[in-house]
Design a protein around this motif. Structure first.
Motif, mmCIF file in Angstrom:
data_model
loop_
_atom_site.group_PDB
_atom_site.id
_atom_site.type_symbol
_atom_site.label_atom_id
_atom_site.label_comp_id
_atom_site.label_asym_id
_atom_site.label_seq_id
_atom_site.Cartn_x
_atom_site.Cartn_y
_atom_site.Cartn_z
ATOM 1 N N ILE A 33 0.845 -1.190 0.000
ATOM 2 C CA ILE A 33 0.000 0.000 0.000
ATOM 3 C C ILE A 33 0.879 1.237 0.000
ATOM 4 C CG2 ILE A 33 -1.728 1.291 1.268
ATOM 5 C CD1 ILE A 33 -2.704 -1.394 2.382
ATOM 6 N N LYS A 34 0.599 2.125 -0.954
ATOM 7 C CA LYS A 34 1.325 3.397 -1.029
ATOM 8 C C LYS A 34 0.296 4.512 -1.153
ATOM 9 C CE LYS A 34 5.282 1.383 -3.385
ATOM 10 N NZ LYS A 34 4.889 0.051 -3.677
ATOM 11 N N GLY A 35 0.566 5.633 -0.578
ATOM 12 C CA GLY A 35 -0.361 6.759 -0.686
ATOM 13 C C GLY A 35 -0.050 7.818 0.346
ATOM 14 N N LEU A 36 -0.957 8.758 0.453
ATOM 15 C CA LEU A 36 -0.811 9.864 1.386
ATOM 16 C C LEU A 36 -1.370 9.479 2.751
ATOM 17 C CD1 LEU A 36 -1.976 12.770 -0.905
ATOM 18 C CD2 LEU A 36 0.349 12.104 -0.389
ATOM 19 N N ASP A 37 -0.778 10.017 3.772
ATOM 20 C CA ASP A 37 -1.276 9.825 5.127
ATOM 21 C C ASP A 37 -2.180 11.009 5.449
ATOM 22 O OD1 ASP A 37 -1.721 9.059 7.699
ATOM 23 O OD2 ASP A 37 0.254 9.647 8.439
ATOM 24 N N VAL A 38 -3.472 10.766 5.494
ATOM 25 C CA VAL A 38 -4.445 11.837 5.692
ATOM 26 C C VAL A 38 -5.229 11.564 6.959
ATOM 27 C CG1 VAL A 38 -6.415 13.033 4.665
ATOM 28 C CG2 VAL A 38 -4.637 12.112 3.196
ATOM 29 N N SER A 39 -5.483 12.610 7.709
ATOM 30 C CA SER A 39 -6.235 12.476 8.950
ATOM 31 C C SER A 39 -7.471 13.363 8.896
ATOM 32 C CB SER A 39 -5.347 12.885 10.126
ATOM 33 O OG SER A 39 -6.059 12.747 11.326
ATOM 34 N N HIS A 40 -8.468 13.037 9.718
ATOM 35 C CA HIS A 40 -9.721 13.788 9.685
ATOM 36 C C HIS A 40 -9.538 15.252 10.111
ATOM 37 C CE1 HIS A 40 -9.537 12.821 13.971
ATOM 38 N NE2 HIS A 40 -10.377 13.836 14.162
ATOM 39 N N HIS A 41 -8.557 15.564 10.923
ATOM 40 C CA HIS A 41 -8.382 16.932 11.397
ATOM 41 C C HIS A 41 -7.807 17.862 10.327
ATOM 42 C CE1 HIS A 41 -3.980 16.937 11.844
ATOM 43 N NE2 HIS A 41 -4.098 15.676 12.231
ATOM 44 N N GLN A 42 -7.406 17.315 9.164
ATOM 45 C CA GLN A 42 -6.868 18.158 8.102
ATOM 46 C C GLN A 42 -7.964 18.757 7.232
ATOM 47 O OE1 GLN A 42 -4.306 15.018 6.658
ATOM 48 N NE2 GLN A 42 -2.509 16.241 7.205
ATOM 49 N N GLY A 43 -9.205 18.411 7.501
ATOM 50 C CA GLY A 43 -10.303 18.977 6.733
ATOM 51 C C GLY A 43 -10.594 18.166 5.476
#
Length: 46
Positions: A33-43
């Motif tokens: 798995i490759k991709g961006l690390d995105v979190s809910h607090h980033q909007g």
């Protein structure tokens, strides 16, 4: 001989610094798995 090696290393470092080559691609190949690390607090992500 040393000047050629130092020139090569300088060019390699410059290409890494400017983003032409990314050494992280070599290390990430073993992971499925490759991709961006995105979190809910980033909007909202577009």
């Amino acid at each position: 001989m040393w000047i050629a090696i130092l020139t090569f290393l300088f060019i390699l470092g410059f290409l890494e610094f400017t983003g032409v080559i990314w050494h992280n691609d070599w290390f990430a190949r073993k992971y499925e798995i490759k991709g961006l690390d995105v979190s809910h607090h980033q909007g909202e992500i577009d």
